[in-house]
Design an enzyme around this catalytic site. Structure first.
Site, mmCIF file in Angstrom:
data_model
loop_
_atom_site.group_PDB
_atom_site.id
_atom_site.type_symbol
_atom_site.label_atom_id
_atom_site.label_comp_id
_atom_site.label_asym_id
_atom_site.label_seq_id
_atom_site.Cartn_x
_atom_site.Cartn_y
_atom_site.Cartn_z
ATOM 1 C CB CYS A 145 -0.919 0.026 1.208
ATOM 2 S SG CYS A 145 -1.926 1.526 1.208
ATOM 3 N N GLY A 177 -4.824 -4.594 -12.563
ATOM 4 C CA GLY A 177 -4.411 -3.274 -13.002
ATOM 5 C C GLY A 177 -5.146 -2.823 -14.250
ATOM 6 C CB THR A 222 -10.440 1.341 -11.001
ATOM 7 O OG1 THR A 222 -9.295 1.537 -10.164
ATOM 8 C CG2 THR A 222 -11.030 2.681 -11.372
HETATM 9 C C1 LIG Z 1 -9.816 3.262 -3.736
HETATM 10 C C2 LIG Z 1 -8.891 2.109 -3.718
HETATM 11 C C3 LIG Z 1 -8.649 1.421 -2.527
HETATM 12 C C4 LIG Z 1 -7.781 0.348 -2.478
HETATM 13 N N1 LIG Z 1 -7.579 -0.311 -1.304
HETATM 14 C C5 LIG Z 1 -6.754 -1.379 -1.271
HETATM 15 C C6 LIG Z 1 -6.580 -2.129 -0.090
HETATM 16 O O1 LIG Z 1 -7.162 -1.824 0.943
HETATM 17 N N2 LIG Z 1 -5.729 -3.187 -0.112
HETATM 18 C C7 LIG Z 1 -5.071 -3.570 -1.226
HETATM 19 O O2 LIG Z 1 -4.331 -4.544 -1.195
HETATM 20 N N3 LIG Z 1 -5.238 -2.891 -2.398
HETATM 21 C C8 LIG Z 1 -6.060 -1.820 -2.426
HETATM 22 N N4 LIG Z 1 -6.239 -1.135 -3.624
HETATM 23 C C9 LIG Z 1 -5.525 -1.589 -4.821
HETATM 24 C C10 LIG Z 1 -6.435 -2.462 -5.701
HETATM 25 O O3 LIG Z 1 -6.766 -3.650 -5.043
HETATM 26 C C11 LIG Z 1 -5.741 -2.799 -7.032
HETATM 27 O O4 LIG Z 1 -4.533 -3.472 -6.778
HETATM 28 C C12 LIG Z 1 -5.439 -1.552 -7.849
HETATM 29 O O5 LIG Z 1 -6.492 -0.637 -7.747
HETATM 30 C C13 LIG Z 1 -5.157 -1.847 -9.318
HETATM 31 O O6 LIG Z 1 -6.263 -2.434 -9.951
HETATM 32 P P1 LIG Z 1 -7.354 -1.577 -10.815
HETATM 33 O O7 LIG Z 1 -6.577 -0.754 -11.800
HETATM 34 O O8 LIG Z 1 -8.235 -2.605 -11.421
HETATM 35 O O9 LIG Z 1 -8.063 -0.708 -9.849
HETATM 36 C C14 LIG Z 1 -7.120 -0.057 -3.660
HETATM 37 C C15 LIG Z 1 -7.370 0.624 -4.856
HETATM 38 C C16 LIG Z 1 -8.237 1.678 -4.898
HETATM 39 C C17 LIG Z 1 -8.473 2.372 -6.193
#
Ligand SMILES: Cc1cc2nc3c(=O)[nH]c(=O)nc-3n(C[C@H](O)[C@H](O)[C@H](O)COP(=O)(O)O)c2cc1C
Ligand SMILES: Cc1cc2nc3c(=O)[nH]c(=O)nc-3n(C[C@H](O)[C@H](O)[C@H](O)COP(=O)(O)OP(=O)(O)OC[C@H]3O[C@@H](n4cnc5c(N)ncnc54)[C@H](O)[C@@H]3O)c2cc1C
Ligand SMILES: Cc1cc2nc3c(=O)[nH]c(=O)nc-3n(C[C@H](O)[C@H](O)[C@H](O)COP(=O)(O)OP(=O)(O)OC[C@H]3O[C@@H](n4cnc5c(N)ncnc54)[C@H](O)[C@@H]3O)c2cc1C
Ligand SMILES: Cc1cc2nc3c(=O)[nH]c(=O)nc-3n(C[C@H](O)[C@H](O)[C@H](O)COP(=O)(O)O)c2cc1C
Ligand code: FES
Ligand code: FES
Lengths: 254, 305, 305, 254
Positions: B130, B243, B266
């Protein structure tokens, strides 16, 4: 709460850059509470990426209406829509105004486009006495449609009282005998903050509708916190626990 | 009949589509909008030992095809999770993977040990990546030895599927993947968000309260795909691709690059049923392309010239 | 009168806007479309000792708000540059910075030495960060000691402004910036492209002949901005911000984050006069915001809470 | 070569998903050579990010016309345009057909939408004898407007000769006495490759127009190489040294 593809049923150009758009959804129309909002995907691209939240403005049969000002990418895309084109809407969302409290006079206060939730609210307050206070920079910003007992304040004095809408409300409270009042408000944070002070001073219950940036609108991103004053917990989510809050329970980010 | 089942460690997912941690709440917020039983599984918001308020606003910025966030792991804590959320999740007919975040190795161990005593949890995803918290987070995630040590310690505590979630913000992510494989992880999730930033030129303030945050969404898809490919070349354990996956086409790209399963993040914010639609799309693609087992797609990119 | 002049080493730029290497040809291709004298300067396509054909097609992929490229440093070589391009550039009333790429330290030194004998070149930008070539490129750019050594060797060969162009594909870019500062560079360009990839799911082939390539454009803006901020906190030499700058607003963000100048890359492909428009926009912004010297904006982000 | 904001002057729906769009630009209209192209920014967003190149189809007074098939993001955005809306165009770009060679009969060959550069070419070949060969999967794909002496080939035989357009051309060359011919072609790579073999066999000069992905269209990105056969150098840039090439000088990527 549903996600639905619905048809645009009306697009009205109200004035300068303000539009009212209607779309047909019997589910949303029949279940919306004043102060709730809809979250709209304005086009099918990633630009803008997020949905855009809009207060529910008015319900007419199966049609849900929103009012908005053309501002940035989202609203620019929205006015490109043609009649009967489809848009992707999630709603109704959030916690609206509590209209079942023990009060007799509803004091509605709207600053600028903060008027948005007041028409549906007016409808849902039919059994109460309503006085509505609208504020704007100029007369152009005053949108009294669907409202009752409208009192107007403008910064430049081009209509009604010259001054802020909160000053106007205060004068009204001094001059009139208001029985068991409750304030319902929506507008810029600065306005709501000052209104909160007035409400506290006069011990009037007051609910306000807040705006924040929202990524999801349904409580899954944790992106829309507002700080609480009551210490029970540090933040509330505006999209889920709001957008309507007791004015005394939140800290206004300015 | 097309087989869509994939395996990670001892865990069988009915299809390769998971929802990403932090982007699907605890799974109960969306029940009116999504039939979660049609997902391969749900990964819950990162849990810490104590509840966390998260960072002060503003936490979210919209960028070109992207989302910059600085939530700061706001979560209800492991105990409230067990009390308030697990009973609902336990009864769902889908795989439940609990994501854990912590500031010390001990805290990781504590949270996992507490969860071990509960039924209804199918596996763990460990967030060492994170970008939005001061302690833990990237200090761990960019330190290969530390990442390996965390994995080793947690491996001793559970027989359930153990997945490490890696950060893309390193020079050679494959080294990290090899380290966690060595330490006994059953899979690696690739990737968490990319460090990013935005400034409001009017106020001259950063748009996020923490100045920098993590970028997700379509903007990062090409970057995440390259990381997945790099990791898939380097390890034998399953890779879970994450991603910018918004559509089933995106998901297929990740499978071809070597991901055994994928996570949708997302996209849930825009369409909470995105994961279900992607699972359906993958199935339809297999039917049309005459692929009888989705696992045939994994790593099936044709890279010969 | 607003001062828009900024200084990098001994070099004065009439305004902070440069065109990025590889995105503006050798400056002569666009003369019908752009008044290049209104730019702060031109950075030419990376030159190597010998001409390079570049990678086989496909070299370009459009992604969500991004451009994935694998040109492979196709260039005419230093000798042809001097003969065919420099005479035109030498007579332009703008700053000319020549970008150099190479596969060995010796080649960097050779190219720079050859250029040193010519007039009309105001400075050098050293590309140790191209993700699209087998030798040199990222092997150098992700190796801090090597980057430092290259800088040190080149510093001995020239008194002109020497800028090192860094890759974002490392864990801690600030370490690289400190290394090149130590070794005597006059400035750092931050950043080159981010490693990315795309797959054609129909053919199952990578969309680029080299499988991975470099991502640029609006998609990377938040990432590049965070790198610029990180570097600007770490070194005293000027930082030149690059990555997804399409508008003057974007440029102001980079200045506020700590960039003394900026480069416009992908934007040139869409509007070749983008750099000129951005320079005009910065000027207008200063007028309206009552900023009398553009240097007041550099690093002026207000990060207090 | 200029960059200009010009007004959309016509939008014609030709058939199924094929459109002809005109825009007013006296500079481009007066300086375009057959085989050159324009590069259009279809909207103001980053989606799509790149301009889209289109062959110049026809010039009518100050109006430049293009023909296109609605395909992906770019062409979808293009048909959203309203009449007299502005679009951002760079052109004319590239090296067109050489119409000043020593030849007497121009054999024009277009496969599918490869017909695009043939109308303007027909205009610029006014002093020559022209025979035009159009190929398509079905009759729907044959677009003979503005063309001369049109011979048709369709894969399904729904119009003209049943077979490929190159076969039709070959038959024509066998049957007719063609004086000093030169072939001008545009179409899919597979077609151009086969055409190249026919031209070589019969020693007919042949120029073809190529397509590649283009990021810039003006020679500054090095993104559009086509491999050369002549060994002088390995690649040519399609946007600048092409899009028209001697068919024998390039390797067709298939
Ligand atoms: C608003 C938000 C909150 C997130 N919270 C966490 C989290 O609590 N723990 C975690 O491992 N990843 C967290 N992520 C990361 C997502 O799980 C993911 O790895 C990242 O958003 C990339 O994928 P995406 O492009 O499909 O969103 C968060 C992402 C977003 C956008
Ligand atoms: C619960 C809720 C109800 C809403 N109801 C209405 C309504 O009834 N009518 C209406 O017109 N709008 C309403 N909004 C705001 C609306 O969602 C959009 O933000 C607004 O219309 C601008 O969107 P845009 O895409 O046009 O501009 P954008 O392109 O998103 O914004 C342009 C610029 O304005 C800034 N900006 C955008 N929105 C905000 C904001 N809310 N606060 C601070 N800065 C902002 C952005 O950061 C950006 O710099 C509501 C918001 C919420 C959260
Ligand atoms: C010199 C030149 C002249 C052209 N003239 C015309 C013309 O007259 N009429 C016309 O309709 N089109 C023409 N094109 C093609 C045109 O530029 C667009 O590529 C096409 O219209 C599709 O754009 P789009 O944005 O709708 O689809 P996109 O969203 O760009 O494409 C959808 C899918 O198709 C693939 N794709 C797109 N274009 C190509 C391509 N050229 N080759 C292989 N795959 C591709 C993409 O990779 C993507 O997967 C020309 C191209 C060039 C280089
Ligand atoms: C097609 C293309 C070619 C490039 N060629 C070079 C190059 O030769 N040398 C170099 O140092 N950087 C090169 N770059 C990187 C750019 O100079 C710049 O660092 C990068 O594109 C990020 O900026 P942008 O997002 O504004 O494009 C190239 C980028 C692109 C897109
Ligand atoms: S907007 Fe996502 S939780 Fe409120
Ligand atoms: S498209 Fe950029 S060089 Fe040809």
């Amino acid at each position: 709460m549903i996600q639905t593809l619905c048809h645009v049923s009306s697009i009205e150009h109200i004035r300068s850059n303000i539009y009212v758009m209607g779309f047909g959804s019997s589910e949303i129309a029949s279940s919306s509470m004043a102060g709730q909002f809809v979250n709209i995907k304005v086009n099918e691209t990633y630009q803008p990426l997020f949905r855009r939240p809009f207060s529910i403005y008015h319900i007419e049969g199966e049609n849900v209406k929103i009012i908005f000002q053309v501002f940035g990418q989202g609203t620019k895309a929205l006015i490109q829509k043609q009649l009967s084109e489809k848009i992707d809407v999630i709603g109704p969302l959030g916690r609206g105004y509590n209209v079942r409290d023990d009060f007799e006079t509803a004091l509605l206060v709207g600053g600028g486009l903060g008027v948005a939730p007041l028409p549906i609210l007016t409808n849902q307050l039919r059994t109460k006495r309503i006085v509505t206070f609208l504020g704007g920079r100029t007369k152009e910003q005053i949108l009294p449609t669907y409202l009752e007992n409208v009192q107007i304040a403008t910064d430049d004095g081009s209509a009604g009282y010259k001054g802020t809408v909160v000053d106007l409300l205060e004068k009204y409270l001094v001059q009139e005998q208001v029985v068991k009042p409750k304030i319902f408000a929506c507008g810029p944070n600065v306005m709501l903050k000052v209104l909160g002070k007035l409400a506290a001073k006069r011990s009037i219950p007051c609910e306000v509708s807040l705006e924040t940036v929202m990524a999801c609108g349904i409580g899954i991103c944790q992106g829309c916190p507002v700080e609480r004053t009551d210490g029970r917990k540090k933040y509330s989510l505006v999209c889920k626990e709001g957008p309507v809050f007791d004015v005394q329970s939140v800290v206004f980010p300015l | 009949m097309i087989n869509t089942e994939v395996t990670i460690g001892s865990l069988k997912l009915k299809n390769p589509v998971l929802t990403a941690s932090g982007t699907f709440g605890y799974g109960d917020e969306v029940k009116e909008l999504v039939d979660v039983t049609r997902l391969g599984g749900i990964i819950t918001k990162s849990l810490s030992l104590k509840p966390r308020d998260g960072n002060s606003p503003n936490r979210i910025v919209e960028t070109a095809s992207g989302l910059l966030n600085s939530i700061g792991l706001a979560n209800i804590g492991v105990h409230a999770f067990i009390k308030e959320k697990l009973p609902y999740l336990r009864n769902l007919e889908t795989t439940i993977i609990v994501n854990i975040a912590a500031s010390t190795i001990e805290e990781y161990c504590d949270v996992l040990s507490i969860l071990e005593t509960e039924t209804g949890i199918d596996g763990y995803e460990i967030n060492v990546s994170c970008p939005n918290v001061k302690e833990g987070g990237l200090t761990f995630g960019t330190n290969c030895a530390m990442t390996e040590e965390i994995t080793r310690r947690l491996r001793l505590l559970t027989k359930k599927t153990l997945i490490l979630k890696l950060t893309p913000n390193v020079t050679r992510i494959a080294e990290f993947a090899r380290a966690v494989e060595r330490a006994g992880a059953d899979g690696v999730s690739v990737v968490n968000t990319f460090i990013g930033m935005a400034i409001d030129i009017r106020t001259r303030k950063p748009r996020l309260s923490t100045i920098t945050g993590g970028l997700s969404g379509p903007a990062i898809k090409p970057l995440a795909l390259a990381k997945v490919y790099e990791v898939a070349q380097a390890v034998k354990i399953p890779v879970i691709g994450i991603g910018g996956i918004m559509t089933w086409e995106d998901a297929i790209e990740f499978l071809l690059a070597g991901a055994t399963a994928i996570q949708v993040g997302t996209a849930n914010f825009i369409t909470p049923s995105a994961g279900v639609k992607i699972a359906e799309g993958i199935q339809r693609f297999c039917e049309e392309a005459n692929v009888r087992d989705v696992r045939e797609l994994v790593g099936a990119m044709r890279s010969e010239r």
